[in-house]
Design an enzyme around this catalytic site. Structure first.
Site, PDB file in Angstrom:
ATOM      1  N   GLU A 183       0.824  -1.213   0.000  1.00  0.00           N
ATOM      2  CA  GLU A 183       0.000   0.000   0.000  1.00  0.00           C
ATOM      3  C   GLU A 183       0.855   1.259   0.000  1.00  0.00           C
ATOM      4  O   GLU A 183       0.484   2.274  -0.602  1.00  0.00           O
ATOM      5  CB  GLU A 183      -0.936  -0.012   1.210  1.00  0.00           C
ATOM      6  CG  GLU A 183      -1.967  -1.121   1.199  1.00  0.00           C
ATOM      7  CD  GLU A 183      -2.813  -1.104  -0.058  1.00  0.00           C
ATOM      8  OE1 GLU A 183      -3.146  -0.004  -0.540  1.00  0.00           O
ATOM      9  OE2 GLU A 183      -3.130  -2.183  -0.574  1.00  0.00           O
ATOM     10  N   HIS A 221       1.615   2.342  -3.448  1.00  0.00           N
ATOM     11  CA  HIS A 221       0.581   3.204  -4.039  1.00  0.00           C
ATOM     12  C   HIS A 221       0.678   4.624  -3.483  1.00  0.00           C
ATOM     13  O   HIS A 221       0.650   5.606  -4.235  1.00  0.00           O
ATOM     14  CB  HIS A 221      -0.809   2.653  -3.710  1.00  0.00           C
ATOM     15  CG  HIS A 221      -1.143   1.363  -4.375  1.00  0.00           C
ATOM     16  ND1 HIS A 221      -1.143   1.205  -5.733  1.00  0.00           N
ATOM     17  CD2 HIS A 221      -1.506   0.157  -3.853  1.00  0.00           C
ATOM     18  CE1 HIS A 221      -1.498  -0.040  -6.040  1.00  0.00           C
ATOM     19  NE2 HIS A 221      -1.713  -0.691  -4.912  1.00  0.00           N
TER      20      HIS A 221
END
Length: 395
Positions: free
Chosen positions: A83, A86
């Site tokens: 994550e 991202h």
């Protein structure tokens, strides 16, 4: 599985429902949340993996479960790094990050706006799988270097397998997977229409979900996976199907934003003096020829002071309405959010998401020119959605 979302195009609408996690800290200034479902998965993986290493390495029960818990910690770290891939890529393109939430089947990164171009959308989407692939490669190297049949070697093998599988599965071209966002970026570049691209990528996601489910049943019949494995895959399939459907729904709604016109949707006002019996006020409204009239309360100078709450008014028994003042089922005008005429459809939807309420006063300068019901906006955005009975009575 990853589900990175942006702040617009419906993400704010989901935020409060989805953000059920507890804050556990910050990484590089990004708030980190852990959903309760992740705790359930951690306990399950600790138990299953602990039993696996106890049999494979002949470890005593307590130590085997400690190893299982260690594997869970490493797995959570892998999801978090995925994550962060991202999030940090989005930051590079000046997209703000609201937080990262770890949940049952992975995690999701919440961004405060959509990617401005297809290229940025693709880069942000593929950054997570790229991190997982690098982690898988490092874990593979560690597994090769470590002695066979050791705790460290087993954890390295499982981390290598899980990260590589996550990377491969996430690049499948269908929403809500990262590969689906990359597909959307490509279709966006081709069609010059983000909403159309999102809808097509959502349908691709549903095809992938269906195919994954059928493949899982086939492997189960061949004896390749256990019943527990089948159930887990079906849970993933269900999540994929739901996420793809939500993407399709949001794309269709966003396409209809220009139809949200305050001039057309604002309901006219019928003002009655404070102290007017509710029954009398409702009688006047029923005789008003204008459609969708909203009852309001004014002071002695004729200034609007409150709006009648239709739900509270309906709850008053019919035989009591001649004796109940309209003020008692009204909400102060100052407590009702205001929307100025002239807002675009997207601006109206953003305002509704930022300040949720059942109704809003529509203003032109200092004057209140009407009332917007959130249900009326929902009917524009989702015309096939059935109306609630209370709203039907108020029309």
């Amino acid at each position: 599985m990853d589900d990175s979302t942006a702040g617009s195009n419906g993400a704010r609408q989901r935020r409060q429902a989805r953000r059920a996690g507890r804050p556990v800290g910050h990484v590089l200034g990004i708030p980190i949340f852990v959903n309760g479902s992740m705790v359930l998965l951690a306990a399950l993986v600790t138990l299953v993996y602990g039993n696996y290493v106890r049999g494979r390495l002949d470890l005593p029960g307590p130590l085997a479960y400690v190893v299982g818990f260690g594997f869970v910690v490493c797995l959570l770290g892998s999801v978090l790094l995925h994550e962060l891939g991202h999030a940090l890529t989005a930051r590079r393109f000046r997209i703000g990050i609201r937080g990262i939430t770890l949940e049952l089947l992975g995690g999701w990164t919440e961004m405060d706006r959509d990617a401005p171009t297809p290229r940025v959308d693709a880069l942000v989407s593929l950054a997570g799988p790229a991190v997982s692939l690098v982690l898988g490669g490092l874990a593979t190297a560690a597994f090769v270097a470590l002695p066979d049949r050791t705790m460290a070697g087993q954890i390295a093998f499982q981390l290598a397998a899980s990260n590589i599988l996550v990377a491969i599965f996430n690049v499948l071209p269908g929403l809500p997977l990262d590969g689906g966002r990359a597909l959307r970026a490509g279709l966006w570049a081709i069609f010059k229409d983000r909403n159309r691209a999102t809808e097509l990528a959502g349908w691709a996601g549903r095809l992938i979900a269906f195919g994954t489910g059928m493949t899982a049943f086939w492997f189960y019949r061949l004896g390749t996976i256990t019943l527990l494995g089948l159930l887990f895959v079906l849970l993933v399939v269900f999540t994929l199907w739901q996420g793809a459907g939500q993407s399709i729904r949001l794309a269709r709604m966003t396409r209809r934003f220009p139809l949200v016109d305050l001039n057309q949707l604002a309901r006219p006002l019928l003002t009655v003096p404070a102290g007017t019996p509710l029954g009398e006020a409702q009688r006047r409204r029923s005789e008003d020829p204008r459609p969708g009239v909203v009852l309001a309360v004014s002071d002695s100078a004729g200034n609007l002071t409150a709006l009648v709450d239709p739900v509270a008014a309906e709850r008053v028994p019919v035989d009591r309405r001649p004796w109940v003042a309209v003020d008692s089922v009204a909400r102060s005008r100052d407590a009702v959010p205001a929307l100025p005429l002239g807002l675009s459809g997207e601006q109206v939807v953003r305002a509704l998401q930022a300040h949720p309420a059942a109704q809003y006063v529509v203003t032109s300068g200092e004057d209140v020119v009407g009332v917007l019901r959130v249900g009326d906006v929902a009917q524009v955005l989702e015309p096939r959605r059935p109306e609630r009975p209370v709203k039907q009575k108020e029309k």
